[in-house]
Design an enzyme around this catalytic site. Structure first.
Site, PDB file in Angstrom:
ATOM      1  N   GLU A  93     -17.509   9.713   5.596  1.00 24.07           N
ATOM      2  CA  GLU A  93     -16.924   8.597   5.676  1.00 24.07           C
ATOM      3  C   GLU A  93     -16.130   8.302   4.501  1.00 24.07           C
ATOM      4  OE1 GLU A  93     -19.631   5.250   5.779  1.00 24.07           O
ATOM      5  OE2 GLU A  93     -20.906   5.891   4.028  1.00 24.07           O
ATOM      6  N   ASP A 139       0.811  -1.429  -0.035  1.00 27.59           N
ATOM      7  CA  ASP A 139       0.164   0.009   0.063  1.00 27.59           C
ATOM      8  C   ASP A 139       0.911   1.222   0.006  1.00 27.59           C
ATOM      9  OD1 ASP A 139      -2.268   1.623  -0.171  1.00 27.59           O
ATOM     10  OD2 ASP A 139      -3.129   0.476   1.475  1.00 27.59           O
TER      11      ASP A 139
END
Length: 677
Positions: free
Chosen positions: A421, A216
């Site tokens: 979110e 990542d």
């Protein structure tokens, strides 16, 4: 060996950027068809449709890649053919802002939908990949966002094998995903991007993975900066490389650090060669070193991008993703209403169509636009925003309440948005860096809905968002509730057509809606105990797998053979589904193993979406490997647990709540298991 690879002219190797996104359409690269967010696609419970969508995404990715090469001679960030999608992490806690990127809380549903997405992205050519998919984030990665660079996810071998790893295993062993992305966090003490257990023992040795592993973004720097497992960048580079991480998104896999690691004796040239073989092989499979006339996908043209066919596919997905949660006295569909009021902070919002990781379309239909297009002439329709997403209204006078009082029905578009979110750093109204501290509908919206209901209007609550929302009693005050997730560019059209009855809602929840945060364990607890429908023992607000229709279905004549189960056998399940209502509709038939005594108490075994005309019935046949009934023991070994359990077939996960809310009565057969795998 970093994502933004430089050219090596003497070897004929051009520059290439591996970082591309395609979560629900080609993302961050200009114009593209915007399909529903992953969590919304999950509500369709239809892998065939998901594969078609991913195939369309791959078409657009190919077209944009080759057009960019033609126009400027090279491609840049987000313009390649290596797509870091899908996200098959398990959505274990509704507080996680990135849960919207996943396929929900169930390992089997996630496995089937994720595998279909991979197959669509990669194509079926014997030599070439259409695009290269990537399964992420490996593993046990599901928040908190603000701790993701430093937390250690402690997961038992049992939870790993029953919950966190099955979807990755399916994508590797069956869908043949080309890449796997390591997570930011540690799992059981090891940084995931440098985990000998995850990357070597499980991924390569046990599952036989042959593709490449990518970190990542900037996760390798976390190994020494935040996890403090190593002392510096050369040590982190060596640890990750030796464990099997082939490509770095971000820094650390830099020439200077590798040279120093070699001087210290931490790595060898063979370690570098192994990683390069894997990453270059992906480029070979994409045909990037071959003449375009030899690569069948190189001829895909720009007419595919945002094409009418792809817009229709986005509409179909949005239509099938609408989840009807409540419909008191069959208020919906709105056939005979004479006056309507549309309100709420999301009625005219394009953001709630997009979710996160999105492309851009010149054809976004908001709910306001969709309803304006569908409302019958002669029906009075008014619109005011009425309330803000989180902040209280500053004015002491709100004409929206007067409009509601004068309307027969009020459609209130409330819920979550990407402002609340998402991933760390992208949700500007989140106090928790993309996560939610509470799972309730924001209080400003709650107060507004209460005030609307108090006017006497019949309220239809349309909830957007990528995760479960607790309503704290609002569900009793409103007449109907529809959950739309983040429905993509055609979302407004699909929602409007569902409200007016042009389409029949058929989506099913891929997550559990809890009543309050009090029903959940601590966010940083990665044990599955008490989480998701499989381990939760309380009463949910709306259960996993639930979703109503404008018609009714009945289940009959369940036959299961054999009922005395041994390893190596196949379980044959037959059931008759009948549409006993007065209009056509689609039902998702769900098969569960039910164990009243031992967690997981409920386990999804199989599902199938079925379309039936009014009055039509059909016998459905399922053949299930008995191994799906296997459980992981405390050491993580899968086996058949001797004893009794039940096989249940119905329209929702097992439990009385679904039946109370209107699910069809399920059917059960007792099974007896004997013998280990």
């Amino acid at each position: 060996m970093s994502h933004n690879t430089q050219a090596i002219p003497r070897l004929g190797i051009p520059a290439y950027n591996y970082w591309g996104e395609a979560l629900h359409g080609v993302a961050r690269n200009g114009r593209a068809t915007v399909f529903p967010q992953a969590i919304s696609m999950a509500t369709t419970w239809e892998p065939k449709l998901i594969q078609q969508i991913a195939d369309a995404i791959a078409d657009e990715g190919r077209a944009k890649f080759h057009e960019t090469l033609r126009r400027k001679g090279y491609t840049d960030l987000y313009q390649g053919l290596t797509f870091w999608s899908p996200n098959v992490n398990i959505f274990r806690d509704p507080r996680w802002g990135r849960g919207q990127e996943t396929w929900g809380e169930d390992p089997h549903l996630t496995s089937e939908m994720g595998a279909a997405f991979v197959r669509g992205l990669q194509g079926d050519h014997p030599t070439y990949l259409k695009t290269a998919a990537c399964a992420k984030h490996f593993a046990v990665h599901s928040g908190p966002e603000k701790l993701r660079h430093e937390f250690n996810a402690v997961a038992s071998p049992q939870d790993l094998r029953e919950t966190y790893l099955p979807a990755f295993q399916k994508l590797v062993t069956e869908a043949k995903v080309e890449a796997v992305m390591g997570a930011y966090n540690r799992t059981n003490g090891e940084p995931c991007c440098a985990s000998k257990f995850l990357l070597e023992e499980v991924l390569r040795d046990e599952w036989g993975f042959e593709g490449h592993v990518v970190s990542d973004c900037w996760a390798l720097a976390d190994i020494h900066l935040h996890h403090r497992v190593t002392q510096d960048a050369p040590e982190s580079a060596a640890l990750a490389l030796k464990a099997g991480c082939d490509l770095s998104c971000g820094t650390v896999y830099e020439r200077e650090y590798f040279l120093e690691a070699m001087e210290r004796g931490l790595i060898t040239e063979a370690d570098l060669d192994r990683a390069l073989q894997r990453t270059l092989a992906t480029r070979f499979r994409l045909g990037l070193f071959d003449p375009p006339e030899r690569v069948p996908y190189a001829s895909i043209g720009m007419e595919k991008v945002g094409s009418p066919e792809h817009r229709q596919l986005a509409y179909e997905a949005a239509a099938k993703s609408v989840v009807l949660l409540k419909n008191r006295n069959n208020l919906l569909p709105l056939h005979s209403v004479k006056s309507m009021f549309l309100t709420g902070p999301h009625a005219a919002s394009a953001d709630i169509l997009l979710g996160n990781y999105y492309g851009l379309s010149n054809s976004l239909t908001t709910i306001l636009e969709g309803i304006a297009a569908e409302v019958p002439e002669g029906v009075r329709l008014e619109y005011r925003v009425g309330a803000q997403v989180v902040h209280p209204n500053r004015s002491g006078l709100n004409w929206a309440l007067t409009e509601a009082a004068n309307a027969e029905v009020t459609i209130a578009c409330m819920g979550l948005s990407p402002l609340l979110e998402g991933e760390e750093g992208e949700s500007i109204l989140s106090d928790a860096q993309g996560d939610r501290d509470d799972i309730a509908l924001p209080e400003a919206q709650m107060e507004f809905v209460r005030a609307l209901a108090a006017t006497g209007t019949k309220v239809v609550l349309v909830l957007s968002g990528g995760s479960a929302i607790a309503l704290e009693g609002l569900e009793e005050m409103v007449e109907a509730i529809v959950w739309i997730g983040y429905p993509g560019q055609e979302g407004g059209r699909a929602v409007a057509e569902a409200l007016f009855g042009k389409i029949n809602p058929s989506g099913k929840l891929p997550i559990t809606f809890y009543r309050s945060l009090d029903q959940l364990p601590a966010y940083t607890d990665y044990s599955m105990r008490g989480r998701t429908y499989r381990y939760f023992t309380g009463e949910p607000l709306f259960p996993f797998g639930f979703g109503l229709s404008y018609t009714q279905f009945a289940y009959r004549n369940l036959e299961v053979s054999p009922t005395l189960i041994q390893a190596g056998e196949q379980l044959e399940v037959k059931v008759v589904l009948e549409n006993i209502g007065n209009q056509s509709g689609e039902e998702v038939v769900q098969i569960y193993a039910v164990d009243p005594t031992t967690a997981p108490y409920n386990t999804l075994l199989a599902f199938q979406r079925v379309a039936l005309a009014a009055g039509e019935s059909r016998q459905l046949n399922f053949v299930l490997p008995v191994e799906r009934l296997a459980r992981a023991d405390l050491q993580g070994h899968k086996r058949l647990k001797p004893g009794h359990l039940y096989l249940e077939v119905g329209s929702c996960s097992p439990g009385k709540r679904g039946i109370e809310l209107g699910s069809a009565q399920p059917l059960q057969v007792e099974l007896r298991l004997q013998g280990a795998l």
